[in-house]
Motif scaffolding. Sequence first.
Motif, PDB file in Angstrom:
ATOM      1  N   THR A  35      -8.650  -6.215   2.427  1.00 37.60           N
ATOM      2  CA  THR A  35      -7.887  -7.566   2.268  1.00 37.60           C
ATOM      3  C   THR A  35      -7.964  -8.014   3.642  1.00 37.60           C
ATOM      4  O   THR A  35      -8.208  -9.114   3.815  1.00 37.60           O
ATOM      5  N   ASP A  64      -8.731  -9.063  -6.046  1.00 40.30           N
ATOM      6  CA  ASP A  64      -8.538  -7.683  -5.915  1.00 40.30           C
ATOM      7  C   ASP A  64      -8.414  -7.084  -7.191  1.00 40.30           C
ATOM      8  O   ASP A  64      -7.973  -7.575  -8.095  1.00 40.30           O
ATOM      9  N   ARG A  98      -3.540   2.138   6.188  1.00 43.92           N
ATOM     10  CA  ARG A  98      -2.166   1.852   5.778  1.00 43.92           C
ATOM     11  C   ARG A  98      -1.179   3.036   5.650  1.00 43.92           C
ATOM     12  O   ARG A  98       0.067   2.692   6.339  1.00 43.92           O
TER      13      ARG A  98
HETATM   14 MG   LIG Z   1      -6.007  -5.049  -0.513  1.00 47.39          MG
END
Ligand SMILES: [Mg+2]
Length: 303
Positions: free
Chosen positions: A95, A151, A264
């Motif tokens: 992303t 996505d 993340r």
């Molecule tokens: Mg993503």
Amino acid sequence: MAQVEGYKNGRINIILHENTQQPGKELRVKKQRHSPLEMIDKEFASFVGLEELKTSIKEIYASILINEKRKEQGLKSSKQVLHMLFKGNPGTGKTTVARKLAKLYHDMNVLSKGQFIEAERADLVGEYIGQTAQKTRAVIQKAMGGILFIDEAYSLSRGGEKDFGKEAIDLLVKHMEDGREDMVLILAGYPREMDRFLSMNPGLESRFPFILDFDDYSVDELLNIGNRMLGERQYQLSKSAEWKLRNHLARKLREETFNFSNARYVRNIIEKAIRMQAVRLLTSEQIISKDLIVLTEEDLLLE
Ligand SMILES: [Mg+2]
Ligand SMILES: Nc1ncnc2c1ncn2[C@@H]1O[C@H](COP(=O)(O)OP(=O)(O)OP(=O)(O)O)[C@@H](O)[C@H]1O
């Protein structure tokens, strides 16, 4: 005739031989130095790894530039198709990269507006006949001049043949076929699910000239990403904290924890550590300026 000499150190050298009208006349050579490839390096400087992606973007930009030069010289030029498939596990940067590309393509004049539109199944697929076409067209309209990022693209084929998701895919493909449009479509998702989705929709994959794999990060890359995230916020890890984090990440990768979320995961650890440091400092008697920067071993809560 235009000839690319090659690019070195982020610079592309283009030599134009301007003798197309008068063969035999001595070549007049104009040499231009270009720095747009440096701009690409700069835009992606905050990203660790992703070398394949950076190379592709440079190739795209070189082709666009050369196409323009060819047009100027009255030579045939072709329009680049830039639709992309991103395959990668959670937190590998899909992303973030797509968002960055919208800006970059706008700066490169590839896209007229450069907006980033993220859509999911519910934005595209309706519940009754006619609704899907309406919804999908509206999303495409919104994305014109920018990037449309879908996505978990496989969710579009969740319900099988009778599902309206199929209609959304067909509409997107039809739109891509038109080709004249000023929009880049990026379908993203986890590798295994994406491969299954593509095999269930024959002909789809071949419409995407760029298929990028976002690999899982190594321990070194994850640490590097963590240190950069901290640097941007003007924090740093103490030596022992870094050691603790390194060991922890190595163990996580060894155990191949299901759904490990790569960068993340590191971001979450760091944000938590910053909060823990704040609490620790509030309750300490004396704070020197270095304390405000350094995250110690005890700030890192690792499970
Ligand atoms: Mg993503
Ligand atoms: N190569 C990288 N260098 C620096 N930071 C990165 C890199 N890759 C990812 N990150 C950071 O990790 C976080 C997660 O990235 P992102 O949301 O783009 O992953 P994703 O692949 O879209 O994940 P998901 O599949 O779960 O949606 C972001 O904060 C991003 O800035």
